[in-house]
Design an enzyme around this catalytic site. Structure first.
Site, short mmCIF file in Angstrom:
data_model
loop_
_atom_site.label_atom_id
_atom_site.label_comp_id
_atom_site.label_asym_id
_atom_site.label_seq_id
_atom_site.Cartn_x
_atom_site.Cartn_y
_atom_site.Cartn_z
N ASN A 77 0.84 -1.18 0.00
CA ASN A 77 0.00 0.00 0.00
C ASN A 77 0.88 1.24 0.00
O ASN A 77 1.96 1.28 0.59
CB ASN A 77 -1.01 0.00 1.14
CG ASN A 77 -0.44 -0.28 2.52
OD1 ASN A 77 0.56 -0.97 2.67
ND2 ASN A 77 -1.10 0.25 3.53
N CYS A 100 -3.96 0.57 -2.59
CA CYS A 100 -3.81 -0.63 -1.76
C CYS A 100 -2.78 -1.60 -2.36
O CYS A 100 -2.47 -1.54 -3.55
CB CYS A 100 -5.14 -1.35 -1.63
SG CYS A 100 -6.43 -0.36 -0.85
N GLU A 138 -3.01 -4.82 -3.02
CA GLU A 138 -3.53 -5.72 -4.04
C GLU A 138 -3.57 -5.02 -5.40
O GLU A 138 -3.13 -5.57 -6.41
CB GLU A 138 -4.94 -6.20 -3.67
CG GLU A 138 -5.02 -6.93 -2.36
CD GLU A 138 -5.35 -6.03 -1.18
OE1 GLU A 138 -4.74 -4.93 -1.05
OE2 GLU A 138 -6.21 -6.40 -0.37
N CYS A 174 -10.25 -4.57 0.59
CA CYS A 174 -11.33 -3.59 0.51
C CYS A 174 -12.19 -3.86 -0.73
O CYS A 174 -11.83 -4.67 -1.60
CB CYS A 174 -10.77 -2.17 0.49
SG CYS A 174 -10.03 -1.68 -1.08
#
Length: 136
Positions: free
Chosen positions: A42, A53, A55, A86
């Site tokens: 992140n 983020c 990912e 998220c």
């Protein structure tokens, strides 16, 4: 690739996180079909909505290298239970991965939850939804 190695790679990625505001580093390791691992962490910004983020960082790195096929994803943070992506990350994951692809959610204590893309975001908005709208 075994799950433990992918998780270890996500922990390496976590070490690169830029988190001066939340102090909440997250790491991700995305396994491409060809065996390449794309790391993500992140990256925060003082304008919070500009934060990216872990990912999404991993996916954007892979996609910007022309990669579109993936086998697995591992995500790690220092949380009580396995960390959960998220909603924005879930949508990006669903954009590039088939529903049965494994996703390993973990924490620094070693708790691991294995799930799938489809379980992370059932009913994800997809290109099929856009195709239907274009036909109308």
């Amino acid at each position: 690739m075994d799950v433990e190695k992918l998780i270890a790679e996500s922990k390496k990625a976590r070490e690169q996180a830029y988190v001066p505001y939340s102090k909440f580093p997250v790491g991700a390791a995305l396994l491409a079909e060809d065996g390449t691992i794309y790391h993500g962490c992140n990256i925060e910004n003082s304008a919070y909505s500009m934060t990216n983020c872990a990912e999404r960082t991993a996916f954007f790195k892979a996609v910007s290298d022309g990669v579109r096929s993936f086998k697995a994803l591992a995500v790690v943070a220092d949380t009580e239970g396995p960390v959960s992506p998220c909603g924005a990350c879930r949508q990006v994951i669903a954009e590039f991965c088939n529903g049965s692809m494994p996703v390993y959610l973990t924490n620094l204590k070693g708790d691991i939850e294995e799930t799938t893309v489809a379980k992370l975001l059932p009913g994800a908005f997809s290109k099929e939804d856009l195709s239907y709208a274009a036909e109308q």
